[in-house]
Design a protein around this motif. Structure first.
Motif, PDB file in Angstrom:
ATOM      1  N   CYS A  77      95.300  32.185 114.795  1.00  0.00           N
ATOM      2  CA  CYS A  77      96.331  32.496 113.805  1.00  0.00           C
ATOM      3  C   CYS A  77      96.404  31.454 112.694  1.00  0.00           C
ATOM      4  O   CYS A  77      96.565  31.783 111.520  1.00  0.00           O
ATOM      5  N   LYS A  78      96.289  30.170 113.047  1.00  0.00           N
ATOM      6  CA  LYS A  78      96.384  29.124 112.024  1.00  0.00           C
ATOM      7  C   LYS A  78      95.262  29.239 111.011  1.00  0.00           C
ATOM      8  O   LYS A  78      95.476  29.140 109.799  1.00  0.00           O
ATOM      9  N   LEU A  79      94.048  29.446 111.508  1.00  0.00           N
ATOM     10  CA  LEU A  79      92.908  29.571 110.604  1.00  0.00           C
ATOM     11  C   LEU A  79      93.032  30.836 109.758  1.00  0.00           C
ATOM     12  O   LEU A  79      92.760  30.822 108.549  1.00  0.00           O
ATOM     13  N   SER A  80      93.455  31.918 110.374  1.00  0.00           N
ATOM     14  CA  SER A  80      93.600  33.177 109.639  1.00  0.00           C
ATOM     15  C   SER A  80      94.657  33.060 108.540  1.00  0.00           C
ATOM     16  O   SER A  80      94.547  33.715 107.497  1.00  0.00           O
ATOM     17  N   SER A  81      95.663  32.216 108.742  1.00  0.00           N
ATOM     18  CA  SER A  81      96.710  32.048 107.733  1.00  0.00           C
ATOM     19  C   SER A  81      96.174  31.426 106.451  1.00  0.00           C
ATOM     20  O   SER A  81      96.812  31.510 105.402  1.00  0.00           O
ATOM     21  N   LEU A  82      94.976  30.817 106.533  1.00  0.00           N
ATOM     22  CA  LEU A  82      94.343  30.237 105.347  1.00  0.00           C
ATOM     23  C   LEU A  82      93.457  31.244 104.616  1.00  0.00           C
ATOM     24  O   LEU A  82      92.830  30.907 103.614  1.00  0.00           O
ATOM     25  N   GLY A  83      93.404  32.475 105.124  1.00  0.00           N
ATOM     26  CA  GLY A  83      92.585  33.497 104.486  1.00  0.00           C
ATOM     27  C   GLY A  83      91.255  33.735 105.157  1.00  0.00           C
ATOM     28  O   GLY A  83      90.407  34.475 104.630  1.00  0.00           O
ATOM     29  N   TRP A  84      91.058  33.164 106.337  1.00  0.00           N
ATOM     30  CA  TRP A  84      89.802  33.320 107.082  1.00  0.00           C
ATOM     31  C   TRP A  84      89.829  34.582 107.933  1.00  0.00           C
ATOM     32  O   TRP A  84      90.876  34.986 108.422  1.00  0.00           O
ATOM     33  N   ASP A  85      88.687  35.203 108.104  1.00  0.00           N
ATOM     34  CA  ASP A  85      88.539  36.307 109.042  1.00  0.00           C
ATOM     35  C   ASP A  85      87.142  36.231 109.621  1.00  0.00           C
ATOM     36  O   ASP A  85      86.270  35.529 109.089  1.00  0.00           O
ATOM     37  N   SER A  86      86.894  36.955 110.713  1.00  0.00           N
ATOM     38  CA  SER A  86      85.583  36.902 111.349  1.00  0.00           C
ATOM     39  C   SER A  86      84.755  38.130 110.988  1.00  0.00           C
ATOM     40  O   SER A  86      85.278  39.179 110.608  1.00  0.00           O
ATOM     41  N   THR A  87      83.454  37.987 111.103  1.00  0.00           N
ATOM     42  CA  THR A  87      82.507  39.064 110.814  1.00  0.00           C
ATOM     43  C   THR A  87      82.634  40.153 111.878  1.00  0.00           C
ATOM     44  O   THR A  87      82.779  39.837 113.066  1.00  0.00           O
ATOM     45  N   PRO A  88      82.568  41.432 111.502  1.00  0.00           N
ATOM     46  CA  PRO A  88      82.611  42.495 112.513  1.00  0.00           C
ATOM     47  C   PRO A  88      81.543  42.267 113.577  1.00  0.00           C
ATOM     48  O   PRO A  88      80.401  41.897 113.248  1.00  0.00           O
ATOM     49  N   PRO A  89      81.871  42.469 114.857  1.00  0.00           N
ATOM     50  CA  PRO A  89      80.930  42.155 115.943  1.00  0.00           C
ATOM     51  C   PRO A  89      79.580  42.854 115.823  1.00  0.00           C
ATOM     52  O   PRO A  89      78.542  42.248 116.119  1.00  0.00           O
ATOM     53  N   ASP A  90      79.580  44.132 115.383  1.00  0.00           N
ATOM     54  CA  ASP A  90      78.300  44.834 115.297  1.00  0.00           C
ATOM     55  C   ASP A  90      77.404  44.218 114.229  1.00  0.00           C
ATOM     56  O   ASP A  90      76.177  44.117 114.401  1.00  0.00           O
ATOM     57  N   VAL A  91      78.003  43.763 113.136  1.00  0.00           N
ATOM     58  CA  VAL A  91      77.225  43.131 112.068  1.00  0.00           C
ATOM     59  C   VAL A  91      76.693  41.782 112.548  1.00  0.00           C
ATOM     60  O   VAL A  91      75.516  41.445 112.349  1.00  0.00           O
ATOM     61  N   ALA A  92      77.552  40.996 113.182  1.00  0.00           N
ATOM     62  CA  ALA A  92      77.139  39.681 113.678  1.00  0.00           C
ATOM     63  C   ALA A  92      76.018  39.807 114.704  1.00  0.00           C
ATOM     64  O   ALA A  92      75.037  39.057 114.665  1.00  0.00           O
ATOM     65  N   MET A  93      76.144  40.767 115.622  1.00  0.00           N
ATOM     66  CA  MET A  93      75.120  40.906 116.655  1.00  0.00           C
ATOM     67  C   MET A  93      73.822  41.455 116.076  1.00  0.00           C
ATOM     68  O   MET A  93      72.728  41.061 116.507  1.00  0.00           O
ATOM     69  N   GLU A  94      73.921  42.339 115.095  1.00  0.00           N
ATOM     70  CA  GLU A  94      72.704  42.867 114.472  1.00  0.00           C
ATOM     71  C   GLU A  94      71.883  41.734 113.848  1.00  0.00           C
ATOM     72  O   GLU A  94      70.664  41.658 114.016  1.00  0.00           O
ATOM     73  N   ARG A  95      72.557  40.841 113.148  1.00  0.00           N
ATOM     74  CA  ARG A  95      71.865  39.702 112.532  1.00  0.00           C
ATOM     75  C   ARG A  95      71.293  38.764 113.596  1.00  0.00           C
ATOM     76  O   ARG A  95      70.184  38.243 113.458  1.00  0.00           O
ATOM     77  N   THR A  96      72.057  38.572 114.662  1.00  0.00           N
ATOM     78  CA  THR A  96      71.617  37.685 115.738  1.00  0.00           C
ATOM     79  C   THR A  96      70.388  38.236 116.440  1.00  0.00           C
ATOM     80  O   THR A  96      69.411  37.525 116.676  1.00  0.00           O
ATOM     81  N   VAL A  97      70.431  39.523 116.777  1.00  0.00           N
ATOM     82  CA  VAL A  97      69.319  40.158 117.487  1.00  0.00           C
ATOM     83  C   VAL A  97      68.079  40.211 116.608  1.00  0.00           C
ATOM     84  O   VAL A  97      66.964  39.904 117.055  1.00  0.00           O
ATOM     85  N   GLU A  98      68.255  40.583 115.363  1.00  0.00           N
ATOM     86  CA  GLU A  98      67.113  40.704 114.457  1.00  0.00           C
ATOM     87  C   GLU A  98      66.369  39.379 114.344  1.00  0.00           C
ATOM     88  O   GLU A  98      65.134  39.333 114.430  1.00  0.00           O
ATOM     89  N   GLU A  99      67.101  38.291 114.154  1.00  0.00           N
ATOM     90  CA  GLU A  99      66.438  36.992 114.008  1.00  0.00           C
ATOM     91  C   GLU A  99      65.813  36.538 115.318  1.00  0.00           C
ATOM     92  O   GLU A  99      64.711  35.982 115.345  1.00  0.00           O
TER      93      GLU A  99
END
Length: 352
Positions: free
Chosen positions: A303-325
């Motif tokens: 919550c603290k980090l998100s209050s600064l405007g941060w958000d995380s990458t959608p899991p499917d996008v993050a895993m696609e990049r991880t698997v591909e590499e």
């Protein structure tokens, strides 16, 4: 142009942090122990400097030459290094220490920066670089960094949990790049996800210890890099900020997501400790279970980090990049292999 210094900038998180800063208009200087991790063709806007972090005088002299506006420090693992850093960088616009979700010493859901107790530190841990003392050492570094803010230093902490993601790095030699940021003494060649990516890519049946419901919060590496930049720009001195995916997955969720990314169907066979022992296997032989297999979920509040405007990458996008590499790399997770022959014996037995 705003200047940024990234200490430990050729490692896993450090490399992605450098990319994040470049993408946002910073002129970046990278400090690392040597030139082995430098790109053969240096990137525009980046200056590489070889500095031995354990030599405080050399670090201070190099820092004075660079005179950065912000500092992202990926290479603090001992309290003495933290004390030196907050003195050397006392006058910068922001000093961000890369801490760890491993600093917490309480089973709470979720673990909150200002409420959940941290590990206690003992002087006997000084100089110990093993996992046994990792949490207490990083926790003491947190306390030193946060106390520096009381003296007017613009020092802050970011606490990533287990980091995963593509190892697209500064050098074509992937052995130069870290795979997980929790400890300086973990093998740097491979990511713990590489094992499961390779397994699910090669086989249609896999063994998963336990019932697959163990939870250990993770965080995508590019999200860590963005968190470090955002905290440097907008964080409050003396504060700590957890960094973790906004989606929490069980171990089986992670395996399912990898399988979906690979567009494959895999049969998962669960096994208890007793069942595995019959085939000379142990739950801790299976990577991710070793980290995810706590009887109590490890979940961080963001919550603290998100209050600064941060958000995380959608899991499917993050895993696609991880698997591909991972598939295009030389890594296959074999250093974490519990032994496919033993697994096959188990699978044949349960299929009878």
């Amino acid at each position: 142009m705003t200047s940024a210094l990234v200490i430990g900038g050729t490692g896993f998180v450090g490399y992605h942090t450098t990319e994040e800063l470049l993408d946002h208009g910073y002129e970046v200087t990278v400090f690392s122990r040597g030139s082995r991790g430098y790109p053969s063709e240096p990137r525009d806007g980046v200056t590489y400097v070889a500095v031995d972090r354990t030599d405080a005088d050399a670090l201070e002299a190099a820092a004075e030459r660079v005179d950065p506006n912000i500092v992202i420090d990926n290479a603090v693992f001992q309290p003495d290094a933290a004390r030196e850093a907050v003195e050397i960088f006392a006058d910068v616009g922001a000093y961000v220490y890369v801490s760890s979700g491993g600093v917490y010493d309480a089973h709470e859901i979720p673990k909150r920066e200002d409420e959940t107790p941290l590990h206690a530190y003992a002087e006997e841990y000084a100089g110990d670089n093993t996992m046994r003392t990792y949490g207490p050492r990083k926790a003491e570094c947190d306390r030193i960094v946060r106390a520096a803010a009381d003296r007017g230093v613009a020092a802050m902490c970011v606490r990533p949990t287990m980091v995963y993601g593509p190892k697209a790095v500064a050098s074509s030699d992937t052995s130069l790049v870290g795979s997980i940021s929790w400890a300086e003494d973990l093998p740097e060649l491979q990511d713990h996800h590489d094992y499961w990516i390779d397994r699910l890519d090669r086989y249609d049946r896999v063994v998963v210890p336990g019932d697959g419901t163990a939870i250990w919060h993770r965080v995508y590496v590019e999200d860590v890099a963005r968190a470090l930049r955002i905290v440097a720009e907008s964080g409050t001195p003396g504060e700590a900020y957890n960094a973790a995916d906004r989606t929490v997955f069980t171990m089986e969720d992670v395996i399912d997501l990898i399988a979906e990314t690979l567009d494959t169907t895999v049969e998962v066979y669960h096994a208890s400790r007793r069942e595995l022992a019959e085939f000379d296997l142990d739950p801790d032989d299976f990577v991710l279970y070793h980290h995810l297999g706590s009887n109590y979920p490890h979940v961080l509040s963001t919550c603290k980090l998100s209050s600064l405007g941060w958000d995380s990458t959608p899991p499917d996008v993050a895993m696609e990049r991880t698997v591909e590499e991972s598939l295009t790399s030389d890594r296959d997770g074999s250093m974490f292999d519990p032994g496919r022959e033993a697994e096959e014996r188990f699978l044949e037995a349960v299929a009878e």
